[in-house]
Design a protein around this motif. Structure first.
Motif, PDB file in Angstrom:
ATOM      1  N   MET A  26      -6.435   6.643  12.588  1.00  0.00           N
ATOM      2  CA  MET A  26      -7.207   6.542  11.545  1.00  0.00           C
ATOM      3  C   MET A  26      -8.041   7.450  10.976  1.00  0.00           C
ATOM      4  O   MET A  26      -8.104   8.071  10.045  1.00  0.00           O
ATOM      5  N   GLY A  44      -6.182  10.656  10.623  1.00  0.00           N
ATOM      6  CA  GLY A  44      -5.651  10.756   9.238  1.00  0.00           C
ATOM      7  C   GLY A  44      -6.446  11.085   8.088  1.00  0.00           C
ATOM      8  O   GLY A  44      -6.154  11.786   7.241  1.00  0.00           O
ATOM      9  N   MET A  45      -7.742  10.225   7.930  1.00  0.00           N
ATOM     10  CA  MET A  45      -8.395  10.558   6.937  1.00  0.00           C
ATOM     11  C   MET A  45      -9.039  11.862   6.933  1.00  0.00           C
ATOM     12  O   MET A  45      -9.343  12.385   5.942  1.00  0.00           O
ATOM     13  N   LEU A  83      -6.929  17.377   0.494  1.00  0.00           N
ATOM     14  CA  LEU A  83      -7.571  17.062  -0.779  1.00  0.00           C
ATOM     15  C   LEU A  83      -8.449  18.609  -1.147  1.00  0.00           C
ATOM     16  O   LEU A  83      -8.402  18.932  -2.084  1.00  0.00           O
ATOM     17  N   SER A 129       9.466  -0.476   5.156  1.00  0.00           N
ATOM     18  CA  SER A 129       8.662   0.385   4.613  1.00  0.00           C
ATOM     19  C   SER A 129       8.255   0.040   3.353  1.00  0.00           C
ATOM     20  O   SER A 129       8.734  -0.814   2.539  1.00  0.00           O
ATOM     21  N   SER A 130       6.913   0.265   2.925  1.00  0.00           N
ATOM     22  CA  SER A 130       6.265  -0.142   1.457  1.00  0.00           C
ATOM     23  C   SER A 130       5.470   0.906   1.059  1.00  0.00           C
ATOM     24  O   SER A 130       4.902   1.662   1.818  1.00  0.00           O
ATOM     25  N   GLY A 131       5.223   0.958  -0.181  1.00  0.00           N
ATOM     26  CA  GLY A 131       4.004   1.572  -0.611  1.00  0.00           C
ATOM     27  C   GLY A 131       4.539   3.129  -0.820  1.00  0.00           C
ATOM     28  O   GLY A 131       5.510   3.387  -0.698  1.00  0.00           O
ATOM     29  N   GLY A 132       3.384   3.997  -0.880  1.00  0.00           N
ATOM     30  CA  GLY A 132       3.385   5.476  -0.982  1.00  0.00           C
ATOM     31  C   GLY A 132       3.166   5.890  -2.397  1.00  0.00           C
ATOM     32  O   GLY A 132       2.118   6.395  -2.269  1.00  0.00           O
ATOM     33  N   PHE A 135      -0.234   1.120  -3.705  1.00  0.00           N
ATOM     34  CA  PHE A 135      -0.575   0.203  -2.502  1.00  0.00           C
ATOM     35  C   PHE A 135       0.795  -0.449  -1.970  1.00  0.00           C
ATOM     36  O   PHE A 135       1.540  -0.991  -2.805  1.00  0.00           O
ATOM     37  N   GLY A 136       0.872  -0.692  -0.677  1.00  0.00           N
ATOM     38  CA  GLY A 136       2.132  -1.172  -0.273  1.00  0.00           C
ATOM     39  C   GLY A 136       2.012  -2.625   0.429  1.00  0.00           C
ATOM     40  O   GLY A 136       3.061  -3.421   1.015  1.00  0.00           O
ATOM     41  N   GLY A 137       0.810  -3.084   0.461  1.00  0.00           N
ATOM     42  CA  GLY A 137       0.827  -4.210   1.228  1.00  0.00           C
ATOM     43  C   GLY A 137       0.831  -5.616   0.605  1.00  0.00           C
ATOM     44  O   GLY A 137       0.238  -5.920  -0.349  1.00  0.00           O
TER      45      GLY A 137
END
Lengths: 73, 443
Positions: free
Chosen positions: A1, A4-5, A12, A59-62, A65-67
């Motif tokens: 986590m 990743g951030m 960015l 899979s979801s999101g991308g 939001f995916g949840g």
């Protein structure tokens, strides 16, 4: 986590500085302003497709939001 | 000339002079959308072959534009679901009987068929509300709420996203956060994972005793960070990284696994006592871990070529259930005239299986920590091919129809198959049709 951030943050920062030479002048936005050039041209199609694939795949999101939101998965 | 007229002429001259000198306008001149409502509506039919899931969905998205680039968006979705869905058990050369999720009765699957639970029926109502407004000259904030309800499931979610323009508005950075709290109240109670399927009691009372647990819940936390970049006059790109953390009850309460003989691979039969109605074979309720962390990288490009627009996107997802997936999507908008267009669409998807995915449990072996035979957690490829046709009405409203075909083909590793399973289907392939009619109008 945390890893990743940090990676996302570096990407960015790199993008802001690296992208400063790209782009257009304000008077060159005629094409970009067209409806068909928006990232999401059909919001309902985007929502319904996300819902179908969320229900049938792991899979979801991308794009956004995916949840959650459905007992189908 | 009267005094008041002279004053107004002086005022007008002063205003005109200031305009010419560019000093009268403290705010930058920007195109403003006219205040009013914009409605996006759609009717969607999704239908799977072999009497599996059918969904009829009505969607309305209403957007109210206010002055100063402020927007309110309200969404309503109503879904009606019917049909049957694979329960996770393997096909056999003999009929198989299973207990319905409600625990009241049983259903029987014919030899050679994938066991499907045909008691599946649900309707779903989903509501969304979002507010968007500028935050200073270069930033925008979006705040949203979402809620949905099904017979056995409720969802409540909050989200916020902030974005800021840089580099002469050619670069936009955004960061978003969403939190959802979902509650499950499965028909017949929540089964305890990795316990044998119960018998049917043949009465119409709700019975949540035995190996049934109370209602369950899960929480989902999502972060999204994105960059949108104008590359040139006709090329726009976006890259998003997202992280999603789900915790709580993540199993599917209606999915089971067959328990099979270690040599033949056939599902172990059960001899029921006279007068008892229950499963004909040994099956266990599935159990998944209670947390899942997903990372996705999504990139999208829009490219304009002499009136035509190519929309290409790619997503890579990986999670701690060891599922990796790749999704590639292409849309090509092809104008036929000023008011009509065609848009072909292709989507390719592939995923690897979850580490605890298995087609069956071996009778006599110790039970694993987690196990699921849900086809959606298996190794499969999917393709979608479709076409959209859109046109503008005489009144300036947008209409479109689209037809798409979706096909899933799975693959179970031969190392996971035993004996007779090698000669039978081990993955329930899926073919579905998607039809959508959409109408957009303003008020």
């Amino acid at each position: 986590m945390r890893h990743g951030m940090l990676t996302a943050g570096l990407i960015l920062l790199g993008t802001i500085s690296g992208c400063s030479s790209m782009g257009v002048e304000p008077w060159e936005r005629d094409i970009l302003a067209k409806e068909e050039m928006q990232l999401t041209t059909d919001p309902i199609e985007a929502t319904t497709d996300d819902h179908i694939y969320f229900s049938k795949e792991a899979s979801s999101g991308g794009r956004g939001f995916g949840g959650g939101g459905c007992g189908c998965n | 000339m009267k005094m008041s007229e002279r004053r107004s002429i002086t005022g007008a001259l002063a205003a005109a002079t200031c305009t010419l000198l560019g000093t009268s306008s403290p705010e930058p001149v920007q195109a403003q959308e006219e205040p009013g409502w914009d409605f996006n509506t759609a009717l969607l039919y999704y239908g799977e072959d072999n009497d599996r899931v059918q969904d009829l969905s009505l969607n309305v998205l209403a957007r109210r534009t206010f002055t100063d680039d402020r927007f309110l968006t309200l969404g309503l979705t109503f879904d009606t679901l019917t049909g049957a869905t694979p329960n996770g058990a393997l096909p056999q050369s003999v009929p198989q009987t299973f207990t319905q999720p409600s625990g009241r009765r049983t259903y029987t699957t014919a030899p050679g068929d994938f066991p499907i639970d045909d008691t599946f029926r649900d309707s779903r109502v989903a509501l969304t509300a979002a507010w968007q407004q500028p935050l200073g000259r270069l930033s925008t904030i979006n705040l949203g709420l979402s809620a949905s309800g099904e017979f056995d499931y409720t969802h409540l979610g909050l989200n916020a996203k902030i974005s800021r323009d840089f580099n002469n508005r050619n670069t936009t950075l955004s960061a978003g956060l969403a939190f959802a709290m979902d509650d499950l109240d499965p028909v017949g109670g929540t089964p305890i994972g990795l316990t044998p399927m119960r018998n049917a009691d043949n009465d119409d009372d709700d019975d949540e005793g035995g190996n049934r647990g109370p209602t369950e819940s899960k929480d989902i936390l999502d972060f999204v960070f994105g960059v949108t970049q104008v590359i040139s006059r006709n090329l726009l790109m976006q890259v998003n990284y997202s992280y999603s953390d789900s915790s709580g009850y993540l199993s599917d309460p209606y999915k089971i696994l067959s328990a099979v003989d270690a040599v033949t691979g056939d599902v172990v039969p059960i001899t029921q006592m006279p007068g008892i109605d229950g499963p004909s074979h040994l099956n266990y309720y599935e159990l998944r871990p209670d947390s899942r962390r997903k990372h996705s990288l999504y990139t999208q490009a829009k490219y304009y070529m002499d009136g035509k627009v190519l929309d290409a996107s790619y997503r890579y997802m990986t999670d701690d259930w060891e599922i990796d997936s790749h999704t590639l999507e292409l849309r090509f908008r092809w104008p036929l005239s000023d008011s009509r267009y065609l848009e072909p669409h292709l989507r390719f998807y592939t995923q690897s299986a979850a580490e605890f995915y298995r087609p069956s449990l071996i009778d006599g072996d110790p039970l694993p920590e987690y196990a699921s035979a849900d086809y959606r957690l298996g190794d499969f490829d999917a393709i979608t091919a479709g076409m959209k046709y859109g046109w503008k009405t005489g009144g300036g409203n947008d209409v479109s129809v689209r037809l798409e075909l979706y096909k899933q083909s799975g693959n179970v590793s031969s190392s996971q198959l035993i004996g007779n399973q090698l000669n039978r289907d081990s993955y329930p392939d899926l073919n579905a049709i998607i039809f959508q009619f959409a109408y957009r109008f303003g008020m």
